[in-house]
Motif scaffolding. Structure first.
Motif, PDB file in Angstrom:
ATOM      1  N   PRO A  12     -48.508  18.950  -5.222  1.00  0.00           N
ATOM      2  CA  PRO A  12     -49.538  17.779  -5.391  1.00  0.00           C
ATOM      3  C   PRO A  12     -50.867  18.231  -4.968  1.00  0.00           C
ATOM      4  N   ASP A  13     -51.122  19.015  -3.869  1.00  0.00           N
ATOM      5  CA  ASP A  13     -52.347  19.236  -3.501  1.00  0.00           C
ATOM      6  C   ASP A  13     -53.133  20.596  -3.975  1.00  0.00           C
ATOM      7  N   GLY A  14     -51.985  21.306  -5.070  1.00  0.00           N
ATOM      8  CA  GLY A  14     -52.879  22.151  -5.583  1.00  0.00           C
ATOM      9  C   GLY A  14     -52.316  23.616  -5.379  1.00  0.00           C
ATOM     10  N   ASN A  15     -51.597  23.734  -3.928  1.00  0.00           N
ATOM     11  CA  ASN A  15     -51.088  25.230  -3.526  1.00  0.00           C
ATOM     12  C   ASN A  15     -50.065  25.601  -4.567  1.00  0.00           C
ATOM     13  N   SER A  16     -50.068  26.762  -4.771  1.00  0.00           N
ATOM     14  CA  SER A  16     -49.301  27.335  -5.806  1.00  0.00           C
ATOM     15  C   SER A  16     -48.378  28.397  -5.126  1.00  0.00           C
ATOM     16  N   MET A  17     -47.194  29.009  -5.837  1.00  0.00           N
ATOM     17  CA  MET A  17     -46.623  30.048  -5.292  1.00  0.00           C
ATOM     18  C   MET A  17     -45.744  30.413  -6.542  1.00  0.00           C
ATOM     19  N   THR A  18     -45.565  31.823  -6.637  1.00  0.00           N
ATOM     20  CA  THR A  18     -44.771  32.430  -7.827  1.00  0.00           C
ATOM     21  C   THR A  18     -43.711  33.396  -7.064  1.00  0.00           C
ATOM     22  N   THR A  19     -42.360  32.926  -7.400  1.00  0.00           N
ATOM     23  CA  THR A  19     -41.428  33.717  -6.839  1.00  0.00           C
ATOM     24  C   THR A  19     -40.411  34.080  -7.892  1.00  0.00           C
ATOM     25  N   HIS A  20     -39.649  34.931  -7.636  1.00  0.00           N
ATOM     26  CA  HIS A  20     -38.762  35.528  -8.810  1.00  0.00           C
ATOM     27  C   HIS A  20     -37.006  35.286  -8.370  1.00  0.00           C
ATOM     28  N   ILE A  21     -36.432  34.441  -9.403  1.00  0.00           N
ATOM     29  CA  ILE A  21     -35.260  33.821  -8.944  1.00  0.00           C
ATOM     30  C   ILE A  21     -34.236  34.542 -10.156  1.00  0.00           C
ATOM     31  N   VAL A  22     -32.776  34.763  -9.211  1.00  0.00           N
ATOM     32  CA  VAL A  22     -31.769  35.289 -10.204  1.00  0.00           C
ATOM     33  C   VAL A  22     -30.782  34.379  -9.700  1.00  0.00           C
ATOM     34  N   VAL A  23     -30.141  33.817 -10.751  1.00  0.00           N
ATOM     35  CA  VAL A  23     -28.997  32.878 -10.415  1.00  0.00           C
ATOM     36  C   VAL A  23     -27.750  33.390 -11.200  1.00  0.00           C
ATOM     37  N   THR A  24     -26.534  33.539 -10.512  1.00  0.00           N
ATOM     38  CA  THR A  24     -25.481  34.091 -11.113  1.00  0.00           C
ATOM     39  C   THR A  24     -24.317  32.823 -11.130  1.00  0.00           C
ATOM     40  N   PHE A  25     -23.343  32.920 -12.155  1.00  0.00           N
ATOM     41  CA  PHE A  25     -22.411  31.953 -12.156  1.00  0.00           C
ATOM     42  C   PHE A  25     -21.323  32.783 -12.298  1.00  0.00           C
ATOM     43  N   GLU A  26     -20.327  32.729 -11.042  1.00  0.00           N
ATOM     44  CA  GLU A  26     -18.989  33.363 -11.196  1.00  0.00           C
ATOM     45  C   GLU A  26     -17.740  32.490 -11.131  1.00  0.00           C
TER      46      GLU A  26
END
Length: 157
Positions: free
Chosen positions: A100-114
């Motif tokens: 909400p304060d405008g701070n941002s972050m970009t990340t890489h996400i890998v999700v697996t379903f076993e």
């Protein structure tokens, strides 16, 4: 520290979490990626209803946009771009979140379903955190809360 050093360090700050969920990989994958299902589990454990708006274009290059918060004045926004989709086994995204304060972050996400005898083991690997403190918050709060909500959705479903 140079920008290159900062970026190299952020790429190494990551987490790996897993949760056993009582459903098939297809059911867990769909709960995690379907906009209507997400709208339900995003707020399933909340005492007070808040704002939850989600749009999903589930294709490589497509995006998922989620906007949520306790009220219209305090909204978080996350846009995930789908880089790889292997339903119901694996999902890879680049995620940009804005507070909400405008701070941002970009990340890489890998999700697996076993698939396993107990249902599905959902594994999340997320990298690119700017600091260990932000990583720790995601590890102890954000993903634990998401897993709790998805599990509640699947068991009440």
């Amino acid at each position: 520290m140079s920008e290159t050093e900062r970026n190299a360090t952020a790429e190494t700050i990551g987490i790996r979490l897993e949760r056993q969920l009582p459903a098939t990989p297809e059911q867990v994958f769909d709960a995690y990626t379907d906009a209507e299902k997400q709208k339900t589990w995003f707020s399933i454990l909340d005492e007070e209803p808040g704002v939850v708006e989600i749009e999903v274009d589930l294709r490589v290059g497509g995006t998922q946009t989620a906007v949520w918060g306790p009220n219209r004045e305090t909204l978080f926004r996350e846009v995930q771009t789908f880089l790889e989709i292997d339903r119901p086994h694996r999902l890879v995204t680049e995620s940009t979140g804005v507070e909400p304060d405008g701070n941002s972050m970009t990340t890489h996400i890998v999700v697996t379903f076993e698939a396993n005898a107990g249902g599905t083991l959902m594994i999340v690997e997320q990298t690119g955190f700017p600091t260990p403190e932000v990583r720790d918050f995601f590890q102890t709060q954000v993903w634990v809360g998401a897993f709790d909500r998805i599990e509640a959705y699947l068991t009440r479903g």
